[in-house]
Motif scaffolding. Structure first.
Motif, short mmCIF file in Angstrom:
data_model
loop_
_atom_site.label_atom_id
_atom_site.label_comp_id
_atom_site.label_asym_id
_atom_site.label_seq_id
_atom_site.Cartn_x
_atom_site.Cartn_y
_atom_site.Cartn_z
N ASN A 12 0.78 -1.24 0.00
CA ASN A 12 0.00 0.00 0.00
C ASN A 12 0.81 1.29 0.00
O ASN A 12 0.32 2.30 -0.49
N ASP A 13 1.99 1.30 0.56
CA ASP A 13 2.71 2.57 0.69
C ASP A 13 4.21 2.35 0.63
O ASP A 13 4.92 2.40 1.64
N ARG A 14 4.70 2.09 -0.58
CA ARG A 14 6.13 1.80 -0.77
C ARG A 14 7.00 2.99 -0.38
O ARG A 14 8.10 2.80 0.13
N GLU A 15 6.51 4.21 -0.63
CA GLU A 15 7.30 5.39 -0.28
C GLU A 15 7.51 5.49 1.23
O GLU A 15 8.60 5.81 1.70
N LYS A 16 6.46 5.21 1.98
CA LYS A 16 6.57 5.26 3.45
C LYS A 16 7.55 4.18 3.94
O LYS A 16 8.36 4.44 4.83
N LEU A 17 7.47 2.99 3.35
CA LEU A 17 8.39 1.92 3.73
C LEU A 17 9.83 2.33 3.41
O LEU A 17 10.72 2.14 4.24
N MET A 22 15.20 4.02 5.07
CA MET A 22 16.29 4.99 5.03
C MET A 22 16.58 5.53 6.43
O MET A 22 17.75 5.70 6.80
N ASP A 23 15.53 5.80 7.20
CA ASP A 23 15.73 6.28 8.57
C ASP A 23 16.41 5.22 9.44
O ASP A 23 17.32 5.52 10.20
N ASN A 24 15.95 3.98 9.32
CA ASN A 24 16.46 2.91 10.18
C ASN A 24 17.85 2.42 9.78
O ASN A 24 18.65 2.08 10.64
N GLY A 26 19.90 3.79 6.92
CA GLY A 26 20.71 4.64 6.05
C GLY A 26 22.15 4.78 6.51
O GLY A 26 23.09 4.58 5.72
N GLN A 27 22.35 5.10 7.76
CA GLN A 27 23.71 5.29 8.28
C GLN A 27 24.50 3.99 8.26
O GLN A 27 25.67 3.96 7.89
N SER A 28 23.86 2.90 8.63
CA SER A 28 24.54 1.60 8.63
C SER A 28 24.93 1.19 7.21
O SER A 28 26.03 0.66 6.99
N LEU A 29 24.04 1.42 6.26
CA LEU A 29 24.36 1.09 4.87
C LEU A 29 25.49 1.97 4.34
O LEU A 29 26.33 1.50 3.59
#
Length: 177
Positions: A12-17, A22-24, A26-29
């Motif tokens: 239903n909401d790929r952008e939200k996912l 990215m929030d969870n 992003g830094q680790s990646l």
């Protein structure tokens, strides 16, 4: 994230996912990408490209592993592809640009000493051959299990254990000098 929430967001909401990923992660990646390419700007670009790939391939996520593990697999493969690419093999970064690092000087003596030791460790880890650096990074810095590292790299668990042991021996020798 909970599987039912992930399933709902994929449909239903790929952008939200993607925003949550990215929030969870992003830094680790970014740190993972940096461990491969050793250049902040390139690592940032690769991280963005990984999230684009993730968004494009969300419908291919088969739920055989966690979403984080799936994302890490994409990132590792993307970084390895970059290292094999023409661009990486033919573009030379000036030494001066490569040495630029942000510095926050004049802190408490213990923090300075700790930072120096951390830098020495990071430098030693980054000097490891790719086969050892990869397993050290995933196991110690990303805190993945031997099983997860095995899945991400496609290597046997005993191979992972052997490489971790050998990498620790090399690091010990480097840091004792």
């Amino acid at each position: 994230m909970e599987e039912s929430i992930i399933e709902d967001l994929i449909v239903n909401d790929r952008e939200k996912l993607l925003d949550q990923l990215m929030d969870n992660y992003g830094q680790s990646l970014l740190q993972l990408a940096y461990s491969y390419v050793r250049n902040r700007e390139v690592a940032e670009d690769l991280t963005q490209e990984v999230f684009v790939k993730c968004y494009q391939r969300l419908d291919q996520y088969q739920r055989k592993s966690s979403l984080k593990t799936w994302l890490w697999r994409i990132a590792i493969n993307h970084c390895k592809d970059y290292l094999k690419s023409w661009h990486h093999n033919h573009i030379v970064i000036s030494e001066e640009q490569a040495k630029q690092t942000p510095s926050r000087e004049k802190e408490v003596e213990n923090q300075v000493i700790q930072r120096y030791e951390d830098q020495q460790l990071a430098k030693a880890v980054m000097s490891l051959p790719d086969t050892y650096r990869e397993v050290i990074y995933l196991y110690y810095f990303e805190e993945l299990s031997i099983k997860e590292v095995s899945y991400l790299t496609g290597m046997n668990q005993n191979t992972i254990k052997t490489r971790l042991k050998r990498a620790k021996e090399i690091l010990k020798d480097c840091l004792e000098v």
